[in-house]
Each structure stands twice: as structure tokens, then as C-alpha cells.
Design a protein around this motif. Sequence first.
Motif, PDB file in Angstrom:
ATOM      1  N   VAL A 171      -5.892   9.447  10.899  1.00 52.00           N
ATOM      2  CA  VAL A 171      -5.247   9.587   9.594  1.00 52.00           C
ATOM      3  C   VAL A 171      -4.351  10.820   9.647  1.00 52.00           C
ATOM      4  O   VAL A 171      -4.764  11.882  10.106  1.00 52.00           O
ATOM      5  CB  VAL A 171      -6.263   9.676   8.445  1.00 52.00           C
ATOM      6  CG1 VAL A 171      -5.609  10.191   7.176  1.00 52.00           C
ATOM      7  CG2 VAL A 171      -6.871   8.300   8.185  1.00 52.00           C
ATOM      8  N   VAL A 189      -3.607   3.058  13.630  1.00 51.19           N
ATOM      9  CA  VAL A 189      -4.674   2.423  14.422  1.00 51.19           C
ATOM     10  C   VAL A 189      -4.120   2.194  15.824  1.00 51.19           C
ATOM     11  O   VAL A 189      -3.103   1.508  15.999  1.00 51.19           O
ATOM     12  CB  VAL A 189      -5.132   1.106  13.773  1.00 51.19           C
ATOM     13  CG1 VAL A 189      -6.165   0.411  14.654  1.00 51.19           C
ATOM     14  CG2 VAL A 189      -5.718   1.384  12.383  1.00 51.19           C
ATOM     15  N   ARG A 240      -2.257   5.910   8.014  1.00 51.18           N
ATOM     16  CA  ARG A 240      -3.333   5.596   8.957  1.00 51.18           C
ATOM     17  C   ARG A 240      -2.710   4.920  10.176  1.00 51.18           C
ATOM     18  O   ARG A 240      -1.997   3.919  10.040  1.00 51.18           O
ATOM     19  CB  ARG A 240      -4.365   4.670   8.323  1.00 51.18           C
ATOM     20  CG  ARG A 240      -5.458   4.276   9.336  1.00 51.18           C
ATOM     21  CD  ARG A 240      -6.665   3.666   8.702  1.00 51.18           C
ATOM     22  NE  ARG A 240      -6.307   2.512   7.887  1.00 51.18           N
ATOM     23  CZ  ARG A 240      -7.169   1.855   7.131  1.00 51.18           C
ATOM     24  NH1 ARG A 240      -8.428   2.252   7.056  1.00 51.18           N
ATOM     25  NH2 ARG A 240      -6.773   0.811   6.423  1.00 51.18           N
ATOM     26  N   SER A 300      -8.785   5.336  15.286  1.00 59.17           N
ATOM     27  CA  SER A 300      -7.854   5.539  14.166  1.00 59.17           C
ATOM     28  C   SER A 300      -7.610   7.023  13.924  1.00 59.17           C
ATOM     29  O   SER A 300      -8.503   7.862  14.094  1.00 59.17           O
ATOM     30  CB  SER A 300      -8.387   4.889  12.892  1.00 59.17           C
ATOM     31  OG  SER A 300      -9.563   5.548  12.492  1.00 59.17           O
ATOM     32  N   PRO A 307     -11.719   8.408   9.553  1.00 63.51           N
ATOM     33  CA  PRO A 307     -11.055   8.136  10.835  1.00 63.51           C
ATOM     34  C   PRO A 307     -11.696   8.909  11.991  1.00 63.51           C
ATOM     35  O   PRO A 307     -12.514   9.806  11.768  1.00 63.51           O
ATOM     36  CB  PRO A 307      -9.637   8.662  10.582  1.00 63.51           C
ATOM     37  CG  PRO A 307      -9.832   9.769   9.598  1.00 63.51           C
ATOM     38  CD  PRO A 307     -10.972   9.356   8.706  1.00 63.51           C
TER      39      PRO A 307
END
Length: 274
Positions: A5, A240, A238, A3, A35
Motif C-alpha cells: 500500500v 499487487v 494498492r 501487496s 498489506p
Amino acid sequence: MFSVVQVSDSHVSPRIPRFNANWEAAVAAVNRLSPDLVVHTGDATLDGADSEEDCAFAARGLAAIASPVRVVPGNHDVGDGGSRCQPATQDRLARFERHFGPALWTEDRPGWRLIGLNSQAMGAGDGLDRGVAEAVGEALRSLGDRRLAVFLHKPALIEALEEGEVGYWAVPPAARGPLALLLTHPALRLVASGHLHVARLAAHGPATLAWCPATGFLVGEKLLPDPRGGARQLGLMRHVFRDDEVETEILPIPEAEPIEIDSFVDEVYPPERG
Ligand SMILES: [Fe+2]
Ligand SMILES: [Fe+2]
């Protein structure tokens, strides 16, 4: 899976501290998300293009983030290719890099290549454009079978790669040569930008064009009458990363105060500065 951010447009300064508390709220929100990587997409500083102090202050603020951090420059950090008053120059870029690390970077994660670009160098001359073109060429030559994600301050485009004059909104169409190689690449899945202080997600083939909201302030109807489908809100994003796609969410910053700059913009950014 990993992830990232994205935070953007914090506009912090020890001299004019109006947006600093919102940055502290953003840092707390980022650290709660924990993250794998944080990318700041520019305008980290109120006026780092002319203030060493603002750069040092913003760099200290970024150091409060627990995850690794990458930064790309915004117009308020290094100037702007299109500005008469504060053009992007090698000297301004050198100051940015002393405080925030490389303005052009590549970050490889399993199956992915993340590329950070300096949108302020595009169309700026002074040898700055060439650096971007070389970085993009090199990143694509050694891409292999990775997917691609691009981070930059100004949006790469508004509606289409080839469109009329976009003014303040995006990288000038005439300066999009290096971006065209990325925006037409079949491995591209994400183009993540800041600058406009509005949140928007749009599709570009298999990629998402993600306009990250600001952490610092909102721009209201007076200064930005038409946000082009974007939402006026503070927040962060965010992303992913999965095998072949990126899932992007816009998240609020719970303790941030929704400051709208329109009524006091001249105190913060005097008009003669452009
Ligand atoms: Fe900004
Ligand atoms: Fe900006």
C-alpha cells in the motif's frame, strides 16, 4: 504474490494540525487492508525540512501502521534541489534519516526488487546526487532476474524521459541520469510517486507510472489549473505484485475530509518560503 500500500503527502504537524485527522483516517484504511509493506512516498511532514518537531510527530504517526513501513523523502521533509529558500542539504537529509530510516533503500521480495529513491537529491549537488547514482548502480548490478519497482516523491517524468523544463512537476530533466537507467530497464514494471496531490495511472512500456493521491489535502484549480490528466482526489494506492506485473488500484479513504488548500495556502506555507 504480495501487496504494497502506497500513501503519500500527509503533511502532518503538531503546530499546524489541519491535515492530521486525514492522516488518522488513512492509517485506519491502511490497517484494514493489512498489506505486506507500506511505502510513504514523501511529504510525510508539513515542514520537516525545518522542524524537528514535525519529523518526530510524523514518525509517531507512521508507527501506528501495523505493517512494515518504508519512507522516501519529499520536498517538505528535506527541501528541494531547485529551491532557494529550502535547498536539500546533507543536514536535512540526516534529520530525515534519524526519524524515518534510510532515504535510499532496496527491499527484495520473491521475484522482485523494490527501490526507494530520494528525488529531492537529484540535481541538489552537495554530494547528494552521487549517493542516488551509486544506489541505482548497485541495485542494478545485483538485480539478477528480478522485476523492478521504483518509489520516489516527485514523478520521474511527466510525458517522456527527455522533455523540456518541468518546473515543480517532476525530477528536472537534467538530473535524470540515474533514473534513465531504471526507466529504460526491461525489468521495470512500476514507478510510484507522490508530490502532485492528484491520482493518475499511465503506461511507460511494460511499466505503470502511478501518481499516488495525497492523504492530506487537495490542490484546486487556482494553484493547479491543469492536473495533466490526473484526478483531484484524496486516497491511497494498492499495488499487487504478481509474477511479471503489478496490478494497481486507487482506493478512497472513507473518513477523510476533502480539504482543498487553495484558499488558505499562505497560512500553511507562507509565500516567502518558496
Ligand atoms: Fe505534498
Ligand atoms: Fe511534494
